[in-house]
Write a protein that holds these residues in place. Structure first.
Motif, PDB file in Angstrom:
ATOM      1  N   LYS A 249       0.738  -1.285   0.045  1.00  0.00           N
ATOM      2  CA  LYS A 249      -0.035   0.066   0.027  1.00  0.00           C
ATOM      3  C   LYS A 249       0.937   1.184  -0.058  1.00  0.00           C
ATOM      4  O   LYS A 249       0.332   2.268  -0.452  1.00  0.00           O
ATOM      5  N   GLU A 250       2.110   0.951   0.547  1.00  0.00           N
ATOM      6  CA  GLU A 250       3.013   2.476   0.762  1.00  0.00           C
ATOM      7  C   GLU A 250       4.268   2.072  -0.012  1.00  0.00           C
ATOM      8  O   GLU A 250       4.815   0.731  -0.014  1.00  0.00           O
ATOM      9  N   ASP A 251       4.885   3.021  -0.506  1.00  0.00           N
ATOM     10  CA  ASP A 251       6.115   3.004  -1.213  1.00  0.00           C
ATOM     11  C   ASP A 251       7.130   2.449  -0.267  1.00  0.00           C
ATOM     12  O   ASP A 251       7.172   2.894   1.176  1.00  0.00           O
ATOM     13  N   PHE A 252       8.147   1.675  -0.367  1.00  0.00           N
ATOM     14  CA  PHE A 252       9.194   1.207   0.425  1.00  0.00           C
ATOM     15  C   PHE A 252      10.287   0.923  -0.123  1.00  0.00           C
ATOM     16  O   PHE A 252      10.333   0.779  -1.579  1.00  0.00           O
ATOM     17  N   GLU A 253      11.358   0.962   0.462  1.00  0.00           N
ATOM     18  CA  GLU A 253      12.924   0.501  -0.131  1.00  0.00           C
ATOM     19  C   GLU A 253      13.198  -0.935   0.233  1.00  0.00           C
ATOM     20  O   GLU A 253      13.979  -1.686  -0.323  1.00  0.00           O
ATOM     21  N   VAL A 254      12.867  -1.361   1.566  1.00  0.00           N
ATOM     22  CA  VAL A 254      13.499  -2.715   2.280  1.00  0.00           C
ATOM     23  C   VAL A 254      12.244  -3.259   2.789  1.00  0.00           C
ATOM     24  O   VAL A 254      11.406  -2.583   3.509  1.00  0.00           O
ATOM     25  N   LEU A 255      12.222  -4.654   2.635  1.00  0.00           N
ATOM     26  CA  LEU A 255      11.261  -5.421   3.544  1.00  0.00           C
ATOM     27  C   LEU A 255      12.037  -6.205   4.443  1.00  0.00           C
ATOM     28  O   LEU A 255      12.855  -6.964   4.066  1.00  0.00           O
ATOM     29  N   VAL A 256      11.514  -6.209   5.646  1.00  0.00           N
ATOM     30  CA  VAL A 256      12.044  -6.877   6.669  1.00  0.00           C
ATOM     31  C   VAL A 256      10.970  -7.891   7.296  1.00  0.00           C
ATOM     32  O   VAL A 256       9.871  -7.726   7.288  1.00  0.00           O
ATOM     33  N   VAL A 257      11.373  -9.189   7.003  1.00  0.00           N
ATOM     34  CA  VAL A 257      10.407 -10.374   7.382  1.00  0.00           C
ATOM     35  C   VAL A 257      10.994 -10.663   8.547  1.00  0.00           C
ATOM     36  O   VAL A 257      11.964 -11.558   8.585  1.00  0.00           O
ATOM     37  N   GLY A 258      10.363 -10.838   9.788  1.00  0.00           N
ATOM     38  CA  GLY A 258      10.428 -11.534  10.849  1.00  0.00           C
ATOM     39  C   GLY A 258       9.999 -12.928  10.543  1.00  0.00           C
ATOM     40  O   GLY A 258       8.660 -13.149  10.807  1.00  0.00           O
ATOM     41  N   THR A 259      10.844 -14.101  10.755  1.00  0.00           N
ATOM     42  CA  THR A 259      10.250 -15.223  10.301  1.00  0.00           C
ATOM     43  C   THR A 259       9.891 -15.902  11.273  1.00  0.00           C
ATOM     44  O   THR A 259       9.611 -17.453  11.113  1.00  0.00           O
ATOM     45  N   GLY A 260       9.619 -15.623  12.740  1.00  0.00           N
ATOM     46  CA  GLY A 260       9.248 -16.312  13.672  1.00  0.00           C
ATOM     47  C   GLY A 260      10.405 -16.283  14.787  1.00  0.00           C
ATOM     48  O   GLY A 260      11.515 -16.283  14.364  1.00  0.00           O
ATOM     49  N   ILE A 261       9.953 -16.886  15.847  1.00  0.00           N
ATOM     50  CA  ILE A 261      10.833 -17.095  16.860  1.00  0.00           C
ATOM     51  C   ILE A 261      11.996 -18.157  16.665  1.00  0.00           C
ATOM     52  O   ILE A 261      13.191 -18.245  16.627  1.00  0.00           O
ATOM     53  N   TYR A 262      11.428 -19.207  15.836  1.00  0.00           N
ATOM     54  CA  TYR A 262      12.363 -20.517  15.422  1.00  0.00           C
ATOM     55  C   TYR A 262      12.497 -20.471  13.837  1.00  0.00           C
ATOM     56  O   TYR A 262      13.017 -20.945  13.377  1.00  0.00           O
ATOM     57  N   GLY A 263      12.116 -19.298  13.142  1.00  0.00           N
ATOM     58  CA  GLY A 263      12.395 -19.078  11.785  1.00  0.00           C
ATOM     59  C   GLY A 263      11.669 -19.776  10.711  1.00  0.00           C
ATOM     60  O   GLY A 263      12.022 -20.289   9.637  1.00  0.00           O
ATOM     61  N   MET A 264      10.207 -20.004  11.122  1.00  0.00           N
ATOM     62  CA  MET A 264       9.466 -21.024  10.332  1.00  0.00           C
ATOM     63  C   MET A 264       8.747 -20.370   9.226  1.00  0.00           C
ATOM     64  O   MET A 264       8.326 -21.068   8.074  1.00  0.00           O
ATOM     65  N   LEU A 265       8.733 -18.956   9.130  1.00  0.00           N
ATOM     66  CA  LEU A 265       8.102 -18.481   8.016  1.00  0.00           C
ATOM     67  C   LEU A 265       8.899 -18.210   6.824  1.00  0.00           C
ATOM     68  O   LEU A 265      10.108 -17.808   7.210  1.00  0.00           O
ATOM     69  N   SER A 266       8.561 -18.461   5.634  1.00  0.00           N
ATOM     70  CA  SER A 266       9.428 -18.002   4.426  1.00  0.00           C
ATOM     71  C   SER A 266       8.652 -17.546   3.560  1.00  0.00           C
ATOM     72  O   SER A 266       7.518 -17.494   3.090  1.00  0.00           O
ATOM     73  N   LEU A 267       9.583 -16.437   2.910  1.00  0.00           N
ATOM     74  CA  LEU A 267       8.869 -15.571   1.831  1.00  0.00           C
ATOM     75  C   LEU A 267       9.268 -16.221   0.372  1.00  0.00           C
ATOM     76  O   LEU A 267      10.411 -16.799   0.114  1.00  0.00           O
ATOM     77  N   LEU A 268       8.184 -16.806  -0.067  1.00  0.00           N
ATOM     78  CA  LEU A 268       8.132 -17.609  -1.366  1.00  0.00           C
ATOM     79  C   LEU A 268       8.848 -16.963  -2.610  1.00  0.00           C
ATOM     80  O   LEU A 268       8.761 -15.684  -2.734  1.00  0.00           O
ATOM     81  N   PRO A 269       9.654 -17.717  -3.395  1.00  0.00           N
ATOM     82  CA  PRO A 269      10.254 -17.192  -4.543  1.00  0.00           C
ATOM     83  C   PRO A 269       9.345 -16.179  -5.308  1.00  0.00           C
ATOM     84  O   PRO A 269       9.756 -15.279  -5.809  1.00  0.00           O
TER      85      PRO A 269
END
Length: 117
Positions: free
Chosen positions: A57-77
Motif C-alpha cells: 500500500k505504501e512505497d518502501f525500499e526494504v522489506l524486513v520479514v521476521g520469520t518467527g522465533i524459530y524461523g518457520m515463516l518463509s517468503l516464497l520465491p
C-alpha cells in the motif's frame, strides 16, 4: 519502534499485539492477513504473493520479514519476484525487530512479523 518481542507477542510503540503484524513505512501497524497464504498452502508459514500484495500500500525500499522465533515463516520465491529491486531481509523475529528499529529511520521500511514458531 518495536519495544519487545517474545513468543506469541510483540510490542510496538508500547502497544502489545498477540498476533502476527505488518508495520508500514508510515508507522501504521495492522494484523497480518495470514489466512490468504493458509488457504492456499494449509500453513501460514509460507508468505504467498497474493498475501504480500495486500501490504504493498505504501512505497518502501526494504522489506524486513521476521520469520518467527524459530524461523518457520518463509517468503516464497514468487513473492520475492513480486518486489524485485527492493532489499529483502529475512531473519528470526527477535533479530528482524532489532534490524527494523535500526533501518526505519534511514530507509522506508515495510515489515512483516511472525510472532510464534
Amino acid at each position: 519502534m518495536i519495544d519487545k518481542v517474545g513468543f506469541g507477542r510483540i510490542s510496538v510503540n508500547e502497544k502489545e499485539y498477540s498476533h502476527d503484524i505488518v508495520i508500514y513505512p508510515s508507522g501504521k501497524a495492522e494484523r497480518r492477513k495470514k489466512w490468504i497464504s493458509k488457504e492456499k498452502y494449509g500453513t501460514s508459514h509460507k508468505l504467498d504473493p497474493e498475501e504480500l500484495k495486500e501490504y504493498l500500500k505504501e512505497d518502501f525500499e526494504v522489506l524486513v520479514v521476521g520469520t518467527g522465533i524459530y524461523g518457520m515463516l518463509s517468503l516464497l520465491p514468487e513473492s520475492k519476484k513480486l518486489i524485485e529491486g527492493k532489499e529483502i531481509i529475512e531473519r528470526p523475529t527477535p533479530e528482524a525487530a532489532q534490524l527494523f528499529n535500526e533501518l526505519r529511520e534511514k530507509k522506508k521500511t515495510l515489515a512483516i512479523f511472525h510472532i510464534t514458531c
